[in-house]
Design a protein around this motif. Structure first.
Motif, mmCIF file in Angstrom:
data_model
loop_
_atom_site.group_PDB
_atom_site.id
_atom_site.type_symbol
_atom_site.label_atom_id
_atom_site.label_comp_id
_atom_site.label_asym_id
_atom_site.label_seq_id
_atom_site.Cartn_x
_atom_site.Cartn_y
_atom_site.Cartn_z
ATOM 1 N N THR A 9 25.677 43.117 40.366
ATOM 2 C CA THR A 9 26.754 43.238 41.065
ATOM 3 C C THR A 9 26.538 44.718 41.545
ATOM 4 O O THR A 9 25.571 45.503 40.768
ATOM 5 N N GLY A 18 31.622 45.102 35.684
ATOM 6 C CA GLY A 18 31.606 46.551 35.610
ATOM 7 C C GLY A 18 32.700 47.658 34.428
ATOM 8 O O GLY A 18 33.077 47.882 33.997
ATOM 9 N N VAL A 89 29.999 35.263 38.479
ATOM 10 C CA VAL A 89 30.294 33.917 39.448
ATOM 11 C C VAL A 89 29.913 33.494 40.799
ATOM 12 O O VAL A 89 30.727 34.041 41.269
ATOM 13 N N HIS A 90 28.429 33.511 41.068
ATOM 14 C CA HIS A 90 28.395 33.337 42.904
ATOM 15 C C HIS A 90 28.907 32.020 42.958
ATOM 16 O O HIS A 90 27.205 31.137 42.728
ATOM 17 N N SER A 91 28.941 31.026 43.653
ATOM 18 C CA SER A 91 29.514 29.816 43.703
ATOM 19 C C SER A 91 28.130 28.676 42.241
ATOM 20 O O SER A 91 27.734 28.634 42.739
HETATM 21 C C1 FMN Z 1 30.109 34.943 47.344
HETATM 22 C C2 FMN Z 1 31.414 34.841 45.720
HETATM 23 C C3 FMN Z 1 30.541 33.408 45.205
HETATM 24 C C4 FMN Z 1 31.795 33.614 44.819
HETATM 25 N N1 FMN Z 1 32.032 31.989 43.752
HETATM 26 C C5 FMN Z 1 32.947 31.930 42.584
HETATM 27 C C6 FMN Z 1 32.756 30.538 42.137
HETATM 28 O O1 FMN Z 1 31.717 29.980 42.190
HETATM 29 N N2 FMN Z 1 33.748 30.771 40.810
HETATM 30 C C7 FMN Z 1 34.518 32.021 40.255
HETATM 31 O O2 FMN Z 1 35.350 31.252 39.462
HETATM 32 N N3 FMN Z 1 34.339 32.891 41.401
HETATM 33 C C8 FMN Z 1 33.779 33.289 41.853
HETATM 34 N N4 FMN Z 1 33.926 34.145 42.572
HETATM 35 C C9 FMN Z 1 34.464 34.586 42.490
HETATM 36 C C10 FMN Z 1 33.663 36.466 41.501
HETATM 37 O O3 FMN Z 1 32.905 35.913 40.024
HETATM 38 C C11 FMN Z 1 34.913 37.180 40.709
HETATM 39 O O4 FMN Z 1 35.528 37.562 41.751
HETATM 40 C C12 FMN Z 1 34.125 38.779 39.787
HETATM 41 O O5 FMN Z 1 34.324 38.775 38.786
HETATM 42 C C13 FMN Z 1 33.663 39.840 40.427
HETATM 43 O O6 FMN Z 1 32.573 40.741 39.876
HETATM 44 P P1 FMN Z 1 32.177 42.226 40.471
HETATM 45 O O7 FMN Z 1 33.667 42.124 41.138
HETATM 46 O O8 FMN Z 1 31.461 42.839 39.090
HETATM 47 O O9 FMN Z 1 31.507 41.908 41.420
HETATM 48 C C14 FMN Z 1 33.011 34.129 43.713
HETATM 49 C C15 FMN Z 1 32.550 35.885 44.820
HETATM 50 C C16 FMN Z 1 31.985 36.086 45.712
HETATM 51 C C17 FMN Z 1 32.387 36.668 46.559
#
Ligand code: FMN
Length: 265
Positions: A9, A18, A89-91
């Protein structure tokens, strides 16, 4: 101990992933010093997709157009006693830059460099998808040689609720201790049937690519892997190894005779 962190990320410590990594490292430090080498996959500048020139396989990783940009990640993994792969987790999968990072190092499937080195996996999500993201990471880095010694998937919004936070804290305490132990005294696990099949499939790939370039084959030759059942001297379980040999035979037949079936789900 030296911990390598590969962070999928660009949010750094301001983001959920983080912060979770920081929570884990802070706990690991309670038991002794931890030197951290870290890289964020967003910062590597690897571009939208692997150029798929396959030069890493045929000419060596130095021939990859992204070699210099990815070098800090390779150094972090090489120098670590244990590598932590952390992704949002993204999608329902790993982040795109984490996937891009994994693609860059596809040559490690042909030339595993981390046999015997422990790895740990973390994911954060709003709700769901840890299973696919962490399952994928575990399989991917296993092909590079790593063995996963611990993993944790945490829902960021849930941390606001004390009971969930307490469970996450307990899981982090447990994970921190087991990672320290694994890094200090790494014990390579007995290879599973899937591992042994993976070894034989990698050998098939290397044999199949001999004519395109000598790099993979030279790597295997130097290590004596063409005449082995596994990447290390660790004892290979007999029955799983026999199953792996049967699977290899079937794959070889499928390739030679074109009898393999297309995947239909
Ligand atoms: C493009 C995108 C897709 C996401 N897809 C999911 C998902 O499939 N399932 C889920 O539970 N959260 C999903 N999220 C939420 C993120 O996984 C969650 O906010 C994560 O903790 C962000 O971590 P970070 O702040 O370290 O980037 C998604 C977020 C983004 C931006």
């Amino acid at each position: 101990m030296r911990l390598g962190v590969v962070m999928g990320t660009g949010h750094g410590t301001a983001g959920a992933t983080g912060r979770l990594v920081e929570d884990l490292v802070e706990r690991m430090r309670r038991e002794g010093p931890v030197e951290v080498g870290s890289v964020a996959t967003d910062d590597l500048g690897l571009g939208p997709s692997c150029p798929a020139c396959l030069s890493c396989m045929t000419e060596g990783e130095q021939a990859c157009p992204s070699y210099d940009r990815a070098a800090p990640a390779r150094t972090v993994m090489d120098e670590a006693d244990l590598v932590l792969f952390a992704t949002p987790v993204h999608s329902f999968h790993v982040s795109a830059t984490m996937k891009r990072f994994v693609d860059h190092f596809a040559y490690l499937i042909h030339r595993p460099a981390y046999v015997g080195k422990p790895a740990a996996l973390l994911s954060t999500a709003a709700g769901a998808g840890h299973d696919a993201a962490l399952g994928y990471l575990q399989t991917a880095v296993r092909r590079w040689g790593f063995h996963t010694v611990g993993q944790l998937g945490v829902n960021g919004p849930g941390l606001a609720k004390a009971p969930y936070r307490a469970k996450v804290d307990a899981a982090l305490d447990e994970l921190a201790s087991s990672l320290r132990a694994a890094a200090t005294d790494p014990v390579e696990p007995r290879p599973t049937t899937a591992d042994l099949i993976g070894f034989r499939v990698a050998r098939l790939l290397v044999e199949g690519g001999r004519e395109e370039g000598p790099v993979d084959a030279a790597y295997w030759h130097e290590r004596g892997w063409f005449d082995a059942d596994w990447f290390s001297d660790a004892p290979v379980p007999r029955v799983p190894n026999r199953i792996a040999a049967m699977v290899e035979k079937k794959i070889r037949k499928g390739i030679a005779e074109g009898s393999a079936k297309p995947y239909r789900g």
